[in-house]
Design an enzyme around this catalytic site. Structure first.
Site, PDB file in Angstrom:
ATOM      1  NE  ARG A  52      -2.400   1.130   3.487  1.00  0.00           N
ATOM      2  CZ  ARG A  52      -3.064   0.856   4.613  1.00  0.00           C
ATOM      3  NH1 ARG A  52      -4.339   0.558   4.578  1.00  0.00           N
ATOM      4  NH2 ARG A  52      -2.447   0.883   5.768  1.00  0.00           N
ATOM      5  CE  LYS A 150      -2.017   4.168   6.941  1.00  0.00           C
ATOM      6  NZ  LYS A 150      -3.211   4.529   7.708  1.00  0.00           N
TER       7      LYS A 150
HETATM    8  N1  PMP Z   1      -9.569   3.673   7.124  1.00  0.00           N
HETATM    9  C1  PMP Z   1      -8.888   4.739   7.561  1.00  0.00           C
HETATM   10  C2  PMP Z   1      -9.422   6.104   7.254  1.00  0.00           C
HETATM   11  C3  PMP Z   1      -7.695   4.577   8.285  1.00  0.00           C
HETATM   12  O1  PMP Z   1      -7.007   5.659   8.711  1.00  0.00           O
HETATM   13  C4  PMP Z   1      -7.246   3.267   8.583  1.00  0.00           C
HETATM   14  C5  PMP Z   1      -6.011   3.027   9.413  1.00  0.00           C
HETATM   15  N2  PMP Z   1      -4.931   3.757   9.051  1.00  0.00           N
HETATM   16  C6  PMP Z   1      -7.988   2.174   8.115  1.00  0.00           C
HETATM   17  C7  PMP Z   1      -9.155   2.419   7.377  1.00  0.00           C
HETATM   18  C8  PMP Z   1      -7.564   0.761   8.389  1.00  0.00           C
HETATM   19  O2  PMP Z   1      -6.454   0.394   7.594  1.00  0.00           O
HETATM   20  P1  PMP Z   1      -5.406  -0.685   8.092  1.00  0.00           P
HETATM   21  O3  PMP Z   1      -6.192  -1.939   8.369  1.00  0.00           O
HETATM   22  O4  PMP Z   1      -4.476  -0.855   6.954  1.00  0.00           O
HETATM   23  O5  PMP Z   1      -4.778  -0.129   9.326  1.00  0.00           O
END
Ligand code: PMP
Length: 286
Positions: A52, A150
């Site tokens: 990612r 992200k």
């Molecule tokens: N959605 C948002 C807006 C986030 O900030 C996060 C965590 N960073 C997630 C979903 C979950 O992603 P992950 O499982 O990769 O932590």
């Protein structure tokens, strides 16, 4: 705290870890990040986070400053230097310091800024909240249109968290066109008649690494999964709800906008998925 922080190739005491005031992340939120959990000194779901990271960097046309092997070595060095048993490693890459402020991107050979820091959370996987579940409130989703990248522009999620706190809840679920997008820092799910329902992947939400793993484990365990958006009303009348994220793993949700779900306790599907996720991702940790 006296952590060791990584800044552009150096491992420094945290009070000596610094970036420029002209850094694009500071001036323009022009940077991306990843968060990897550490359990028992090992990295959870690490290949997913690196994949990612590459995707986010590509979307912003920032060159990836390291190979996957280098990233792994840096993460392991951070675990070792910080004696990190359970917790998180934050990795941030910005477009760097062009030496002045300008909306236009600086020349492509401007080196990105790379920062890594750790947060120690002893007993991260034994959170008390997993036993009681969390309360969420809903708020309008007024974020930008590329939530799949992200980026470090976390102001609205941060405001959302404060709105939740003021309302006596633990977190907020964001809603657009009457449909739930995701939590402030997690993906959102409901369970109805044994079926797990969660919004499909698009530019509307972050493609959670924990989401991908949890849905895979759910399907492997013959649980039914439906990827589609759901309304707040549907969520409030669901049997269960939960969220996933790298730091919360699978966390049950027991109340939405003041309305208790089921018996107001963590449900069996969320509880089982948390166990499976923790077992399987610990086995695969590196
Ligand atoms: N959605 C948002 C807006 C986030 O900030 C996060 C965590 N960073 C997630 C979903 C979950 O992603 P992950 O499982 O990769 O932590």
């Amino acid at each position: 705290m006296n952590r060791t922080v990584y800044v552009n190739g150096d491992y420094l005491p945290e009070d000596q870890a610094k970036v420029s005031v002209f850094d694009r992340a500071f001036l323009m939120a022009d940077g991306v990040y990843e968060v990897t959990s550490v359990l028992g000194g090992k990295l959870i779901d690490f290949p997913g986070h690196l994949a990612r990271l590459q995707r986010s960097l590509d979307a912003l046309e920032i060159g990836n400053p390291h190979s996957d092997d280098d990233w792994l070595a840096i993460h392991r060095e951070m675990v070792a230097r910080n004696d990190l048993e359970d917790g998180m490693i934050y990795l941030q890459v910005s477009r760097g310091n062009p030496g002045d402020r300008d909306f236009a991107y600086p020349p492509a050979d401007t080196p990105p800024t790379v920062v890594l820091f750790t947060q120690s959370k002893p007993g991260l996987a034994d959170s008390a909240q997993a036993k009681t579940g969390m309360k969420v409130v809903t708020i309008p989703d007024i974020r930008w249109g590329r939530r799949d990248i992200k980026t470090v522009q976390l102001l609205y999620p941060s405001m959302g968290k404060m709105m939740a706190k003021k309302a006596g809840a633990d977190d907020a679920w964001m809603v657009e066109d009457e449909l739930v997008t995701e939590g402030t820092s997690n993906n959102a799910y409901i369970v109805k008649g044994g079926k797990i329902i969660t919004r499909g992947l698009s530019t509307d939400i972050l493609h959670g690494i924990t989401r991908a793993a949890v849905l895979r484990f759910a399907r492997e365990a013959q649980m039914e999964v439906e990827e589609r958006p759901f309304t707040v009303e549907e969520a409030q009348s669901a049997d269960e709800a939960f969220i996933t994220s790298a730091s919360a793993f699978v966390m049950p949700v027991v109340e939405i906008d003041g309305r208790a779900l089921g018996e107001g306790k963590p449900g069996p599907v969320a509880t089982r998925l948390r166990e499976i996720y923790l077992d399987e991702s610990r086995k695969a940790a590196i």
